[in-house]
Scaffold this motif. Sequence first.
Motif, PDB file in Angstrom:
ATOM      1  N   THR A  15       0.859  -1.190   0.000  1.00  0.00           N
ATOM      2  CA  THR A  15       0.000   0.000   0.000  1.00  0.00           C
ATOM      3  C   THR A  15       0.898   1.244   0.000  1.00  0.00           C
ATOM      4  O   THR A  15       2.074   1.162   0.342  1.00  0.00           O
ATOM      5  CB  THR A  15      -0.905   0.009   1.243  1.00  0.00           C
ATOM      6  OG1 THR A  15      -0.069  -0.125   2.395  1.00  0.00           O
ATOM      7  CG2 THR A  15      -1.900  -1.130   1.205  1.00  0.00           C
ATOM      8  N   PRO A  16       0.337   2.400  -0.378  1.00  0.00           N
ATOM      9  CA  PRO A  16       1.165   3.613  -0.460  1.00  0.00           C
ATOM     10  C   PRO A  16       1.943   3.909   0.813  1.00  0.00           C
ATOM     11  O   PRO A  16       3.103   4.330   0.745  1.00  0.00           O
ATOM     12  CB  PRO A  16       0.145   4.706  -0.749  1.00  0.00           C
ATOM     13  CG  PRO A  16      -0.955   4.026  -1.457  1.00  0.00           C
ATOM     14  CD  PRO A  16      -1.020   2.650  -0.879  1.00  0.00           C
ATOM     15  N   ASP A  17       1.330   3.681   1.980  1.00  0.00           N
ATOM     16  CA  ASP A  17       2.076   4.017   3.196  1.00  0.00           C
ATOM     17  C   ASP A  17       3.249   3.074   3.419  1.00  0.00           C
ATOM     18  O   ASP A  17       4.310   3.484   3.898  1.00  0.00           O
ATOM     19  CB  ASP A  17       1.145   4.048   4.414  1.00  0.00           C
ATOM     20  CG  ASP A  17       0.411   2.742   4.624  1.00  0.00           C
ATOM     21  OD1 ASP A  17      -0.368   2.371   3.737  1.00  0.00           O
ATOM     22  OD2 ASP A  17       0.636   2.089   5.654  1.00  0.00           O
TER      23      ASP A  17
ATOM     24  N   THR B  82       6.049   4.223   1.181  1.00  0.00           N
ATOM     25  CA  THR B  82       6.713   5.379   1.763  1.00  0.00           C
ATOM     26  C   THR B  82       7.650   4.956   2.886  1.00  0.00           C
ATOM     27  O   THR B  82       8.752   5.477   3.022  1.00  0.00           O
ATOM     28  CB  THR B  82       5.669   6.377   2.282  1.00  0.00           C
ATOM     29  OG1 THR B  82       4.758   6.656   1.228  1.00  0.00           O
ATOM     30  CG2 THR B  82       6.310   7.651   2.754  1.00  0.00           C
ATOM     31  N   LYS B  83       7.222   3.986   3.670  1.00  0.00           N
ATOM     32  CA  LYS B  83       8.088   3.507   4.752  1.00  0.00           C
ATOM     33  C   LYS B  83       9.365   2.873   4.209  1.00  0.00           C
ATOM     34  O   LYS B  83      10.413   2.950   4.827  1.00  0.00           O
ATOM     35  CB  LYS B  83       7.337   2.492   5.621  1.00  0.00           C
ATOM     36  CG  LYS B  83       6.416   3.164   6.625  1.00  0.00           C
ATOM     37  CD  LYS B  83       5.517   2.172   7.320  1.00  0.00           C
ATOM     38  CE  LYS B  83       4.292   2.885   7.849  1.00  0.00           C
ATOM     39  NZ  LYS B  83       3.151   1.997   8.047  1.00  0.00           N
TER      40      LYS B  83
ATOM     41  N   ARG C 286       6.678  11.003  -2.617  1.00  0.00           N
ATOM     42  CA  ARG C 286       6.294  11.718  -3.826  1.00  0.00           C
ATOM     43  C   ARG C 286       5.680  13.072  -3.490  1.00  0.00           C
ATOM     44  O   ARG C 286       5.235  13.313  -2.379  1.00  0.00           O
ATOM     45  CB  ARG C 286       5.270  10.906  -4.604  1.00  0.00           C
ATOM     46  CG  ARG C 286       3.943  10.835  -3.893  1.00  0.00           C
ATOM     47  CD  ARG C 286       2.911  10.135  -4.712  1.00  0.00           C
ATOM     48  NE  ARG C 286       2.646  10.868  -5.941  1.00  0.00           N
ATOM     49  CZ  ARG C 286       1.736  10.501  -6.832  1.00  0.00           C
ATOM     50  NH1 ARG C 286       1.010   9.420  -6.612  1.00  0.00           N
ATOM     51  NH2 ARG C 286       1.538  11.201  -7.905  1.00  0.00           N
TER      52      ARG C 286
ATOM     53  N   PRO D 190       4.431  13.494   7.975  1.00  0.00           N
ATOM     54  CA  PRO D 190       5.181  12.444   7.270  1.00  0.00           C
ATOM     55  C   PRO D 190       6.211  11.737   8.140  1.00  0.00           C
ATOM     56  O   PRO D 190       6.707  10.683   7.745  1.00  0.00           O
ATOM     57  CB  PRO D 190       5.859  13.201   6.119  1.00  0.00           C
ATOM     58  CG  PRO D 190       5.802  14.614   6.485  1.00  0.00           C
ATOM     59  CD  PRO D 190       4.568  14.795   7.285  1.00  0.00           C
TER      60      PRO D 190
ATOM     61  N   HIS E  77       5.266   7.952  10.724  1.00  0.00           N
ATOM     62  CA  HIS E  77       5.458   6.508  10.563  1.00  0.00           C
ATOM     63  C   HIS E  77       6.746   6.022  11.190  1.00  0.00           C
ATOM     64  O   HIS E  77       6.933   4.822  11.378  1.00  0.00           O
ATOM     65  CB  HIS E  77       5.394   6.121   9.076  1.00  0.00           C
ATOM     66  CG  HIS E  77       6.544   6.617   8.262  1.00  0.00           C
ATOM     67  ND1 HIS E  77       7.733   5.964   8.197  1.00  0.00           N
ATOM     68  CD2 HIS E  77       6.669   7.715   7.481  1.00  0.00           C
ATOM     69  CE1 HIS E  77       8.558   6.629   7.406  1.00  0.00           C
ATOM     70  NE2 HIS E  77       7.937   7.697   6.970  1.00  0.00           N
TER      71      HIS E  77
ATOM     72  N   ALA F  11       7.649  15.833   1.471  1.00  0.00           N
ATOM     73  CA  ALA F  11       8.125  14.569   0.904  1.00  0.00           C
ATOM     74  C   ALA F  11       9.501  14.221   1.463  1.00  0.00           C
ATOM     75  O   ALA F  11       9.788  13.060   1.761  1.00  0.00           O
ATOM     76  CB  ALA F  11       8.171  14.660  -0.612  1.00  0.00           C
TER      77      ALA F  11
ATOM     78  N   THR G  88       9.629  12.511   5.005  1.00  0.00           N
ATOM     79  CA  THR G  88       9.298  11.100   5.209  1.00  0.00           C
ATOM     80  C   THR G  88      10.541  10.263   5.445  1.00  0.00           C
ATOM     81  O   THR G  88      10.440   9.131   5.865  1.00  0.00           O
ATOM     82  CB  THR G  88       8.578  10.503   3.986  1.00  0.00           C
ATOM     83  OG1 THR G  88       9.424  10.691   2.856  1.00  0.00           O
ATOM     84  CG2 THR G  88       7.246  11.148   3.734  1.00  0.00           C
TER      85      THR G  88
ATOM     86  N   GLU H 276      -1.877   8.975   3.207  1.00  0.00           N
ATOM     87  CA  GLU H 276      -1.382   7.632   2.934  1.00  0.00           C
ATOM     88  C   GLU H 276      -0.029   7.690   2.228  1.00  0.00           C
ATOM     89  O   GLU H 276       0.882   6.931   2.551  1.00  0.00           O
ATOM     90  CB  GLU H 276      -2.398   6.854   2.093  1.00  0.00           C
ATOM     91  CG  GLU H 276      -2.167   5.372   2.153  1.00  0.00           C
ATOM     92  CD  GLU H 276      -3.197   4.590   1.365  1.00  0.00           C
ATOM     93  OE1 GLU H 276      -3.852   5.195   0.509  1.00  0.00           O
ATOM     94  OE2 GLU H 276      -3.313   3.384   1.606  1.00  0.00           O
ATOM     95  N   ALA H 277       0.091   8.637   1.280  1.00  0.00           N
ATOM     96  CA  ALA H 277       1.358   8.759   0.558  1.00  0.00           C
ATOM     97  C   ALA H 277       2.475   9.226   1.483  1.00  0.00           C
ATOM     98  O   ALA H 277       3.649   9.056   1.173  1.00  0.00           O
ATOM     99  CB  ALA H 277       1.212   9.727  -0.607  1.00  0.00           C
ATOM    100  N   MET H 278       2.125   9.836   2.615  1.00  0.00           N
ATOM    101  CA  MET H 278       3.150  10.301   3.554  1.00  0.00           C
ATOM    102  C   MET H 278       3.407   9.270   4.654  1.00  0.00           C
ATOM    103  O   MET H 278       3.971   9.584   5.699  1.00  0.00           O
ATOM    104  CB  MET H 278       2.735  11.638   4.167  1.00  0.00           C
ATOM    105  CG  MET H 278       2.761  12.769   3.179  1.00  0.00           C
ATOM    106  SD  MET H 278       4.388  12.947   2.442  1.00  0.00           S
ATOM    107  CE  MET H 278       3.975  12.965   0.716  1.00  0.00           C
ATOM    108  N   GLY H 279       2.920   8.055   4.457  1.00  0.00           N
ATOM    109  CA  GLY H 279       3.284   6.976   5.359  1.00  0.00           C
ATOM    110  C   GLY H 279       2.335   6.757   6.519  1.00  0.00           C
ATOM    111  O   GLY H 279       2.631   5.985   7.415  1.00  0.00           O
ATOM    112  N   VAL H 280       1.180   7.450   6.523  1.00  0.00           N
ATOM    113  CA  VAL H 280       0.205   7.223   7.591  1.00  0.00           C
ATOM    114  C   VAL H 280      -0.686   6.052   7.167  1.00  0.00           C
ATOM    115  O   VAL H 280      -1.405   6.155   6.181  1.00  0.00           O
ATOM    116  CB  VAL H 280      -0.657   8.484   7.831  1.00  0.00           C
ATOM    117  CG1 VAL H 280      -1.693   8.205   8.920  1.00  0.00           C
ATOM    118  CG2 VAL H 280       0.213   9.655   8.219  1.00  0.00           C
TER     119      VAL H 280
END
Lengths: 258, 448
Positions: free
Chosen positions: A71-73, A76-77, A82, A102, A105, A168, A171, B227-231
């Motif tokens: 998934t997107p998160d 990112t992890k 982006r 950001p 996480h 971005a 993150t 979500e794109a920022m990792g949450v």
Amino acid sequence: MPLLELRNIYKAFGGLQAISNVSLNVNEGEIVSIIGPNGAGKSTLFNLITGVYKPDSGDIIFEGKKLNGLTPDQVTKRGVARTFQNLRLFTHLTVLENILIPQHHRLKTGWLGAVLRLPKYLREEEEMRKIALEKLSFFGPRLMSFRLHQPVYVLSYANRRRAEMARAMATGAKLLLLDEPSAGMNPKETKEITQIIRRFRDEGGYTIVVVEHKMNLVGDISDRVIVLDYGEKIAEGDYKDVVNDPKVIEAYLGRKEE
Amino acid sequence: MRNTILTIASVGLAALALYLLSHMQGTSGLLSALTLIFIWGIAAVSLNLINGQLGILSLGHHGFMLIGGYVTALLMLPAKERRPFRTRLLSDWARNDLDLDKWLRGLGLDTIANSVDLKFVIALFLAGLAAAFIGIIVGAPSLRLKGDYLAIVTFGFGEIIRLLPNAPQVAAFTNGPLGIKGIPGNAGSIWWTFVVFLLVIWFFSRLKFSSYGRAFEGIREDEIAAEAMGVGLAYHKVLAFTLSAFFAGVAGGLYASYLQSVDTQTFNFFVTFFLLVAISLGGLGSITGAVLGTAIVILVRIYGGFLEESHTAFVGYISGAAVMLAAFAFSVYIRKSRRLRPVVEPKHYIFGGLGILLLLVALLFQGQPWMTQKVQFFGMRRILLAVILILIMIYRREGLMGRAELAWNKVFGSREDIPSDEQRDQDAWLSNPDLNPGAAKEDDDASA
């Protein structure tokens, strides 16, 4: 080993083949531009890498590990962040909060520890604030001091773009995917963005993939340019070679009638 | 440090005021109003976590309150109140063994079992846990939906939970539609609600100003970006839903023991509706606002009784005139304080004209029989609430508090988001080419 590797990616929306058989490599410390006419599949490619869409077939490999199906998160992890073409900041939150989210996480304390304000949580929070200020200082004094506590909706357009890049960066990603970082900016601001992208790599140590329409920006910063058209990779290489490639000219301007 | 001292001092003052109130004569009405404000405040603040901070419309809150109410009732019910349950619905186990008192004595914890208060704490906690558990079960599958769809699903789950106690199999525990009566009432006293209320406010404000609170607000602002920022959306949504359900359960337990009874009509859909009105009034996303909104709604409902009493028509005309004149004054104020074109338009004078007309009619025909006859407006309290809600939605859509909180820093401190003169100069220097020739030169380079 390349940092990011795409192997034979296919993606269709219904009957429309948005991406077909795209393979590309991005090496560590490179700035790679992806260009192409409207609808060529550039943003789809970003969405595939960041997990918004799942590829129909093919592999996306980052640091030797597959990103498919995450998934997107989770992506990112792993270290891919982006920015969005049409700004997606947290509009009603302050600049500082936008840069803190950001980093959430990376928080190791659970929710109960955060509510109880355990020393461990306070240390982490302190660290997050330090990193936020560090990332914002990339953009000079514009987003510092009192701006930190202003909600994003009072910022100018250019400052919002800068804030989104800082978000971005915060993150903790290694690879930044910038979707039209200079859209809607005037020549002066575009030039500044060009310098900032270069500083991302030189000072920040980021690897950068840019989708961009402004050719002088692309020519200025790119180590390598990849051209997409109708979801296919039609050219790759040095900026000068690519823009003189007859296939690229045809994609942008059409074929001359014989 | 200063803030901590101020907070402790004001909590102390509030406690002192409560103590004095509870020892004065003729304040029982006010005390029960305060109790209700505390109880419903807890529920409103917990609903606010989902609806305000997370930005998800959830309509199933009454279900979680009901679970809390029933669990507290069953656990707290004293042995002598259980015997009269002659109904065939209740199973023997529920009649004899579903008893916190018995369990505690069985574990050899007689000291705790001897104190009703300690038992009440445990029962409330278990009530919260039960509601939170159901919260996870409801939340995990439904939170992948968005917007209206999610609202409908949560409403459906809320109604299912509310109607379950009537089902024969479940009625073995819940006594079916008859409900449970005789819950010890001293456990729902004002002190209990006050202390639990303070704890809940403390919990939610700490949560709001932590990294988790920021993540929730990020999801509210932009789910895709968050979500794109990792949450992680799933985790954070279910977490917020569960915490909210927990405190809804606690509020339900407090309310059940305040009423000393609970049945399926105690927590019907209007409970959720009432909470939604309260938090929209106070400001979605603000804890202070949720409490303020609850207080307004409850005070209007309890002390608005005189609105529905029988008055002479004369009083009706006079108050109509007062309302019209107030509306006129308000619209003039709103118009005059506008920055652009502060003009009062002819249409606004209609209010003033109507007000004066009503006043004249009232004064001229004061002695007439149709003026002195009695009239009564039933439902004025609800109409008043509805009017307040309409006015807020028109003139201050974000609610009384917006998303802001009452904070000592706001009362005493300087505002960090307003630049000092020095910072303002610096800012002008950055963007003005006359002051900063370097920036202008860069501009030339770029266009060249």
